[in-house]
Design a protein around this motif. Structure first.
Motif, PDB file in Angstrom:
ATOM      1  N   LEU A 113       0.859  -1.180   0.000  1.00 57.50           N
ATOM      2  CA  LEU A 113       0.000   0.000   0.000  1.00 57.50           C
ATOM      3  C   LEU A 113       0.893   1.227   0.000  1.00 57.50           C
ATOM      4  N   SER A 114       0.582   2.183  -0.883  1.00 61.36           N
ATOM      5  CA  SER A 114       1.394   3.391  -0.969  1.00 61.36           C
ATOM      6  C   SER A 114       0.689   4.557  -0.289  1.00 61.36           C
ATOM      7  N   LYS A 126      -6.678   4.558   4.381  1.00 60.43           N
ATOM      8  CA  LYS A 126      -7.016   5.507   3.328  1.00 60.43           C
ATOM      9  C   LYS A 126      -5.735   5.955   2.646  1.00 60.43           C
ATOM     10  N   ARG A 127      -5.812   6.101   1.329  1.00 65.73           N
ATOM     11  CA  ARG A 127      -4.670   6.620   0.575  1.00 65.73           C
ATOM     12  C   ARG A 127      -5.178   7.457  -0.597  1.00 65.73           C
ATOM     13  N   PRO A 128      -4.405   8.484  -0.997  1.00 62.87           N
ATOM     14  CA  PRO A 128      -4.819   9.287  -2.153  1.00 62.87           C
ATOM     15  C   PRO A 128      -4.370   8.625  -3.452  1.00 62.87           C
ATOM     16  N   PHE A 129      -5.104   8.840  -4.525  1.00 63.43           N
ATOM     17  CA  PHE A 129      -4.621   8.491  -5.867  1.00 63.43           C
ATOM     18  C   PHE A 129      -5.151   9.520  -6.855  1.00 63.43           C
ATOM     19  N   TYR A 130      -4.892   9.347  -8.149  1.00 65.32           N
ATOM     20  CA  TYR A 130      -5.237  10.375  -9.140  1.00 65.32           C
ATOM     21  C   TYR A 130      -4.753  11.750  -8.681  1.00 65.32           C
ATOM     22  N   GLY A 132      -4.217  12.933  -5.908  1.00 65.43           N
ATOM     23  CA  GLY A 132      -4.927  13.468  -4.757  1.00 65.43           C
ATOM     24  C   GLY A 132      -6.352  13.915  -5.084  1.00 65.43           C
ATOM     25  N   ASN A 133      -6.815  13.640  -6.301  1.00 61.69           N
ATOM     26  CA  ASN A 133      -8.187  13.986  -6.678  1.00 61.69           C
ATOM     27  C   ASN A 133      -9.207  13.028  -6.095  1.00 61.69           C
ATOM     28  N   ALA A 134      -8.732  11.941  -5.513  1.00 62.33           N
ATOM     29  CA  ALA A 134      -9.655  10.970  -4.922  1.00 62.33           C
ATOM     30  C   ALA A 134      -8.945  10.244  -3.790  1.00 62.33           C
ATOM     31  N   ILE A 135      -9.737   9.810  -2.828  1.00 60.09           N
ATOM     32  CA  ILE A 135      -9.212   9.090  -1.670  1.00 60.09           C
ATOM     33  C   ILE A 135      -9.816   7.696  -1.669  1.00 60.09           C
ATOM     34  N   LEU A 136      -8.960   6.715  -1.556  1.00 57.57           N
ATOM     35  CA  LEU A 136      -9.365   5.326  -1.615  1.00 57.57           C
ATOM     36  C   LEU A 136      -9.344   4.741  -0.203  1.00 57.57           C
ATOM     37  N   THR A 137     -10.384   3.987   0.153  1.00 55.18           N
ATOM     38  CA  THR A 137     -10.338   3.223   1.404  1.00 55.18           C
ATOM     39  C   THR A 137     -10.176   1.760   1.027  1.00 55.18           C
ATOM     40  N   VAL A 138      -9.145   1.120   1.547  1.00 63.26           N
ATOM     41  CA  VAL A 138      -8.895  -0.283   1.204  1.00 63.26           C
ATOM     42  C   VAL A 138      -8.723  -1.114   2.457  1.00 63.26           C
ATOM     43  N   GLU A 139      -9.059  -2.385   2.319  1.00 62.66           N
ATOM     44  CA  GLU A 139      -8.867  -3.314   3.419  1.00 62.66           C
ATOM     45  C   GLU A 139      -7.862  -4.375   2.992  1.00 62.66           C
TER      46      GLU A 139
ATOM     47  N   VAL B  23     -14.320  12.218  -8.712  1.00 58.93           N
ATOM     48  CA  VAL B  23     -14.999  11.019  -8.231  1.00 58.93           C
ATOM     49  C   VAL B  23     -16.455  11.097  -8.689  1.00 58.93           C
ATOM     50  N   ILE B 124       0.017   7.796 -13.402  1.00 64.54           N
ATOM     51  CA  ILE B 124      -0.615   8.966 -12.786  1.00 64.54           C
ATOM     52  C   ILE B 124      -2.071   8.712 -12.399  1.00 64.54           C
ATOM     53  N   ASP B 125      -2.573   7.507 -12.610  1.00 57.26           N
ATOM     54  CA  ASP B 125      -3.909   7.183 -12.068  1.00 57.26           C
ATOM     55  C   ASP B 125      -3.769   6.563 -10.671  1.00 57.26           C
ATOM     56  N   ASP B 127      -0.990   6.112  -8.919  1.00 56.21           N
ATOM     57  CA  ASP B 127       0.075   6.759  -8.129  1.00 56.21           C
ATOM     58  C   ASP B 127       0.765   5.787  -7.169  1.00 56.21           C
ATOM     59  N   GLN B 220      -9.095  -5.102  -0.804  1.00 57.98           N
ATOM     60  CA  GLN B 220     -10.497  -4.905  -1.111  1.00 57.98           C
ATOM     61  C   GLN B 220     -10.796  -3.411  -1.052  1.00 57.98           C
ATOM     62  N   GLY B 223     -14.231   1.961  -0.659  1.00 58.21           N
ATOM     63  CA  GLY B 223     -14.889   3.198  -1.060  1.00 58.21           C
ATOM     64  C   GLY B 223     -13.928   4.168  -1.710  1.00 58.21           C
ATOM     65  N   GLU B 225     -13.745   8.428  -2.347  1.00 63.53           N
ATOM     66  CA  GLU B 225     -14.397   9.694  -2.013  1.00 63.53           C
ATOM     67  C   GLU B 225     -13.546  10.865  -2.504  1.00 63.53           C
ATOM     68  N   PRO B 227     -11.468  14.346  -2.154  1.00 61.26           N
ATOM     69  CA  PRO B 227     -10.674  14.853  -1.041  1.00 61.26           C
ATOM     70  C   PRO B 227     -11.387  16.004  -0.338  1.00 61.26           C
TER      71      PRO B 227
END
Ligand SMILES: Cc1cc2nc3c(=O)[nH]c(=O)nc-3n(C[C@H](O)[C@H](O)[C@H](O)COP(=O)(O)OP(=O)(O)OC[C@H]3O[C@@H](n4cnc5c(N)ncnc54)[C@H](O)[C@@H]3O)c2cc1C
Lengths: 315, 252
Positions: A113-114, A126-130, A132-139, B23, B124-125, B127, B220, B223, B225, B227
């Protein structure tokens, strides 16, 4: 319960603050151990600093001549050897950690996980991608080690109030000779604060116009006791060194005050400053996207405004 | 005989760097419908570097590869137009995690008997900034990440790396994996005749099955969201007002 191993980043003498931020991340979920591995030629001083971090339960000192300079190919098998005692292996999301941690993960046969920006329990992040345009929640699955880098701008460094035991570990793993360190070329920054940890940062962009003009950025920074940063365009144009680049592919920083001078505010730049306390923008173009995120904007020619600001700050 | 037979350059199809992606309102993913797609900018730099190495007579052949759906042949054709010799599409219907991507690339490296892989340091998608390092680990070979300068001397590559402290120089024995930073080079523009020529270059499609790669999903996604937004700030009229505002916030 989670047992976290953190890989120390250091220069042989001092521990990089990124390590203390990894400790802070690990302290946000329940753990039964937070240990730090110090790989070095002679890790005495660094191990002592690591042992002093609040929340740390132990330090593993791995001295070896091959650890004199940090090479991912050399460090990864050693980290893997230690990893079997842990549920989590963390490193900072600095160039050091980004180079090393995926190699560790792949050797362990797991994903990585980065840029963890928050932990919601030991296996949910939680981590940002794109950019920082979106935040991902992963398990992450609980039956495998979680190997991750921690986004340093998201955490405060743990304080130095502890005193954990230090043990020594002899290297068993076979170390490759196919990768050799030659040299580091770094601009010492003229004694200015470090960009990644400074409370205040002044950055210049393409609008500054030349390497000579960039002196103005340095003067303002010195007035504010600030570190100096730059946009990619400023680095590409040779106004500033690559180590000063702020953004998606440069440094992600979180100073209390960020002053952007002659920077338009491309998404890739904004990614690097989202966590700044107060953002100030000085730009001739009132439509520059930086003004959309700036707390204080000044539409002005930098060549007039910056000298005036230096003057107003007295001295 | 050159030291390098085949350079493998993986290309990823990503949202163009100039697009501001958002998003989807329902949080099910990113709003990508009708958005411009391109070769990941770092991968374009990787291909440019490979072309220069071949032009210096230090390598024989360049193979570009993509893992993805049929539409990714657009980016492969783009790579062929830039000057790659052949292309391979590993046809997969969904996004793979970096570890599976690295395993797939390793299978391609072995199949093509490649001595050098040059690839972007990150896409860049996602990251993630992982795949090159993972490939090097699985291959048991060196990695020269974040390269801003690259030279070869027989079976040894010298790479300048962009690191937090400035620049670092390392030496690696081939075979090796190099990942590119932005300042390694400036990719060339493709000309119309090259685009036409690229249509005749070989493009092969293979499956993960054929490469003996079992895709694996470890993480997995719970979600996605947007920022947190920064509250809108104020504009000040002059330097005096700026200084006042900074004083008010006790920053100076
Ligand atoms: C894959 C990828 C990764 C990237 N990573 C990064 C990154 O990490 N960091 C980064 O910064 N960029 C990054 N970029 C580049 C980014 O997209 C922009 O090109 C870059 O940030 C622009 O830099 P700039 O704002 O200095 O230059 P410009 O966009 O050219 O803006 C210059 C600004 O200066 C203003 N100006 C001009 N003269 C004056 C004056 N006299 N007084 C006041 N203002 C003036 C102009 O109005 C303008 O707004 C990346 C791009 C890509 C494709």
């Amino acid at each position: 319960m989670a047992r976290v191993l953190i890989v120390a980043e250091h220069d042989g003498q001092s521990l990089n603050p990124g390590t203390a931020k990894c400790v802070s991340c690990a302290r946000t979920f329940e753990t039964s151990a937070i240990d730090i591995a110090v790989l070095a030629g002679d890790g005495g001083a660094v191990a002592a600093q690591a042992a002093a971090l609040a929340g740390v339960t132990g330090v593993i000192r791995v001295d070896h001549p091959a650890n004199e300079s940090a090479l991912a190919a050399v460090a990864a098998p050693q980290i893997c050897e230690l990893a079997s005692d842990y549920t989590h292996v963390f490193g900072p999301s600095t160039t050091f950690g980004k180079d090393l941690m995926p190699r560790v993960a792949a050797l362990l046969g797991v994903g990585q996980l980065s840029d963890i920006m928050s932990a919601e329990g030991a296996w949910r992040f939680k981590r940002p991608f794109y950019a920082g345009n979106a935040i991902l929640t992963v398990e992450a699955p609980q039956d495998r080690p979680v190997v991750a880098t921690v986004r340093t701008a998201s955490y405060q460094a743990a304080e130095s109030t502890g005193k954990a035991p230090i043990r020594e570990h002899a290297v068993d793993a076979a170390l490759p000779a196919h990768t050799r360190f030659i040299e580091t070329r770094s601009d010492s920054g003229g004694g200015r604060p470090d960009l990644q940890t400074a409370a205040c940062v002044v950055s210049g962009g393409r609008g500054v116009g030349s390497k000579e003009n960039f002196e103005l950025i340095y003067r303002l920074a010195d007035k504010l006791g600030a570190a100096v940063g730059a946009s990619r365009a400023a680095v590409d144009s040779g106004y500033a060194g690559n180590e000063l680049q702020v953004g998606q592919t440069g440094k992600i920083i979180a100073p209390q005050l960020y002053v952007a001078v002659g920077i338009s505010g491309a998404i890739q730049h904004l990614t690097g400053i989202k966590d700044a306390g107060v953002i100030v923008a000085i730009n001739t173009d009132a439509e520059a996207p930086l003004f959309e995120v700036a707390d204080i904007g000044l539409v002005a020619d930098l060549f007039a405004a910056v000298p005036e600001l230096i003057e107003a700050l007295g001295g | 005989m050159t030291a390098i037979n085949t350079i493998l350059v993986p290309l990823k199809r990503v949202v163009d760097a100039n697009v501001r992606v958002r998003v989807k309102p329902d949080g099910s993913g990113m709003a990508l419908d009708g958005v411009k797609m391109s070769i990941n900018p770092f991968d374009e730099i990787a291909l440019e570097e490979a072309l220069r190495i071949r032009e210096r007579g230090e390598a024989e052949e360049i193979v570009v590869a993509t893992i993805g759906a049929q539409v990714c042949t657009q980016q492969l054709r783009g790579g062929l137009a830039m000057g790659a010799d052949r292309a391979i599409l590993v046809e997969v219907g969904r996004e793979l995690e970096p570890l599976t991507v690295a395993r797939t690339l390793l299978a391609l490296v072995q199949r093509e008997d490649s001595q050098l892989v040059i690839m972007g340091k990150q896409a860049i998608d996602g990251d993630n900034n992982q795949t090159g390092q993972m490939l090097a680990a699985l291959w048991g070979r060196p990695q020269a990440t974040f390269a801003s300068h690259l030279r070869f001397n027989g079976g040894v590559a010298t790479a300048m790396r962009e690191v937090d402290a400035g620049l670092e120089v390392i030496e690696v024995d081939l075979p090796a994996v190099v990942t590119t930073d932005l300042r390694l080079n400036e990719p060339r523009y493709t000309k119309l005749p090259d685009i036409l020529k690229a249509k005749k270059k070989p493009l092969e499609t293979v499956t993960l099955d054929q490469l003996n790669v079992e895709p694996e999903t470890q993480f997995q996604v719970l979600g996605i969201e947007p920022p947190a937004q920064r509250p809108r700030g104020v504009k000040v009229g002059n330097v005096d007002e700026l200084v006042q505002a900074l004083r008010q916030k006790e920053l100076i």
